[in-house]
Scaffold this motif. Structure first.
Motif: not given
Ligand SMILES: CCCCCCCC/C=C\CCCCCCCC(=O)N[C@@H](CC(N)=O)C(=O)O
Ligand SMILES: [Zn+2]
Ligand SMILES: [Zn+2]
Length: 520
Positions: A207, A380, A450, A480
């Motif tokens: 992932e 993004r 993602n 991370h």
């Molecule tokens: C209105 C404010 C709301 C604040 C909410 C904060 C909640 C934060 C929680 C987590 C942070 C976001 C993490 C999302 C998951 C990402 C998974 C990831 O890192 N994916 C990679 C690899 C891929 N699968 O593409 C990426 O680069 O996105």
């Protein structure tokens, strides 16, 4: 490190006069619309089908065992270094570990297990009522790299316990969900549980490198078998507690979509030469100017036009005035709120398509004019934007034909899953959360990163990204980052969550919704 927050108090500094002028102008233009104080009152489910759910009681001995298993999972360094480089020895070790840790899951006649693409896992748990459409729980085995020298308080693959927290890479991303799901299933099977609704568990092994081998092959296998799913639950959002300042109490944000993404390469080529006779502009200078133009001209503010609008409307009633009023009337105030949210990186991510320059390479020697300069930009994409619109914006902003612009890869924002009272997956997740944490506010959210679940979009129209991991101030940076950790209590809560969720999915249909009562 300070937590990025919505600076509520800054609102108060916004002068009353500018607020009034904006409000009056827009109010006049939209005179026929009605101002509301709260758009979320009444969104509650009425009566749930009576269930005979088994409740999970964990004694001290089981507690020690489940924690030991979790720590062992964290100690296996299943690192994805890049799209092409991963620790395959650790991935094989993880496979053996799972078989040893969850003997009932691997031996039950109700569970069919298979390895996919060598290191990923797909489980099918047979339901007694084949007419009930199955669902899918997703988690991933791999983790991002971690170096103790970056400032960790404990070695990142030691699973050391400090003050009732377990520290280590993968503790929140994503071994807590992976282990939580399998531990819950193990406990259910030990207690003789046989589900009415069948379900799948998918564990991808890459992932963190975009899931091209793991998740995509699991999808292929499921498509070949004609599987259709009622909903999918993957990692992504969490319970935020004190992260959104001004919000009264913690909130569970269930991701109903995720942003799109694009990787764009900018490059400038020139004839190389001796540095004693430099041209007026170098490839580095031209490229740096292009990159600067992209940073100076952020993508348009789109707050209020995407699924983030629902988040704030659902949370509105948990804010005090004036935010409660502003968030309840985003048709009028979203431009104003967007301007406030864009001030911090975390909240800016909900306002627009973000532009991050992530790599810049040029030059080979101090006395050679470089022939090639390259930069990579990771975008993004906001849910009201498209990949094509983003590429057009980059072209216009760079505005220099000497800069070659190439799309390396990209995809549009993911579709928005349902979150209304008829939405089976959303309501099951919400009920399971509220049964455990009755004081939480549950709201739909947008995942700014993602997940593997995006590869499954042809198998289900409803995809949710959530686990009840508690994020307090400072915790979002652990994702991370350094000192990733989960409390022992929170890990146990995850097991209980999946244990209850699997049983809650056995209901035939959702209860009839309440009639909404809106009062000013
Ligand atoms: C209105 C404010 C709301 C604040 C909410 C904060 C909640 C934060 C929680 C987590 C942070 C976001 C993490 C999302 C998951 C990402 C998974 C990831 O890192 N994916 C990679 C690899 C891929 N699968 O593409 C990426 O680069 O996105
Ligand atoms: Zn993850
Ligand atoms: Zn991750």
């Amino acid at each position: 490190m300070t937590e990025p927050k919505i600076k509520i108090w800054k609102f108060l500094k916004i002068t009353v006069s500018s607020l009034l002028i904006t409000a009056l102008a827009l109010f006049t233009a939209a005179a026929i619309r009605t101002l509301s104080l709260d758009v979320n009152v009444g969104l509650q489910l009425a009566r749930w089908e009576k269930s005979n759910n088994i409740s999970l009681v964990i004694d001290q001995h089981q507690r020690e065992e489940l924690l030991a298993r979790f720590k062992e999972a964290v100690r296996i360094p299943t690192v994805s270094f890049s799209d092409t480089e991963s620790n395959t020895t650790a991935l094989r070790q993880f496979d053996s570990f799972l078989r040893k840790a969850f003997p009932k899951v691997f031996s039950s006649s109700l569970v069919h297990h298979e390895l996919v693409a060598n290191y990923s896992h797909l489980f099918r748990v047979q339901g007694s009522q084949p007419k009930l459409v199955p669902y899918l729980l997703l988690a991933h085995i791999d983790v991002v790299p971690a170096k103790e020298s970056d400032g960790w308080e404990a070695p990142p693959f030691a699973a050391k316990e400090i003050d009732d927290f377990i520290y280590g890479r993968g503790t929140i991303d994503d071994k807590c969900s992976l282990m939580g799901i399998l531990q819950a299933l193990e406990y259910l099977l030990i207690r003789g549980y046989a589900p009415r609704r069948g379900f799948y568990i998918g564990l991808g092994h890459d992932e963190e490198a975009r899931g091209f081998n793991g998740a995509m092959n699991i999808v292929r296998v499921m498509k070949e078998r004609g599987v259709k799913l009622s909903f999918i639950l993957d990692e992504g959002m969490a319970v935020v507690d004190g992260v959104i300042s001004g919000l009264d109490g913690p909130a569970a944000l269930i991701g109903i979509s995720e942003k799109g993404s694009a990787n764009v390469k900018l490059s400038v080529s020139m004839a190389p030469g001796h540095s004693s006779m430099p041209p007026r502009e170098s490839s580095i200078g031209i490229l740096a100017a292009a990159v600067k133009r992209l940073e100076d001209n952020p993508m348009p503010r789109l707050f209020g036009y995407g699924a983030e609008r629902e988040t704030f409307e659902h949370l509105a009633h948990k804010f005090g005035l004036p935010l409660k009023f502003i968030m309840s009337n985003l048709w009028l105030f979203s431009p104003l709120l967007g301007r406030v949210l864009e001030r911090k990186p975390l909240t800016n991510a909900f306002v627009r398509t973000t532009t991050a320059v992530t790599m810049f390479n040029a030059g080979v020697k101090v006395n050679i004019i470089p022939s090639l300069a390259e930069a990579h930009v990771n975008l993004r994409i906001h849910s009201a934007h498209s990949l094509q619109e983003v590429l057009d914006f980059i072209q216009d902003t760079v505005g220099d034909e000497r800069v070659k612009i190439e799309l390396i890869d990209g995809f549009d924002p993911l579709p928005i899953s349902s979150s209304d009272e008829q939405s089976f997956g959303f309501q099951i997740i919400k009920k399971t959360v509220l049964d455990m944490f009755p004081t939480l506010t549950v709201a739909p959210g947008i995942c700014i990163g993602n997940t593997d679940s995006r590869h499954f979009k042809d198998l289900a129209s409803d995809i949710y990204r959530f686990a009840p991991v508690w994020f307090k101030p400072g915790d979002v940076q652990r994702f991370h980052g350094i000192n990733e950790r989960i409390s022992k209590k929170n890990y146990e809560e995850l097991i209980v969550f999946y244990f209850n969720l699997i049983q809650n999915c056995d209901i035939q249909k959702l209860p009839e919704p309440h009639t909404s009562v809106h009062e000013l």
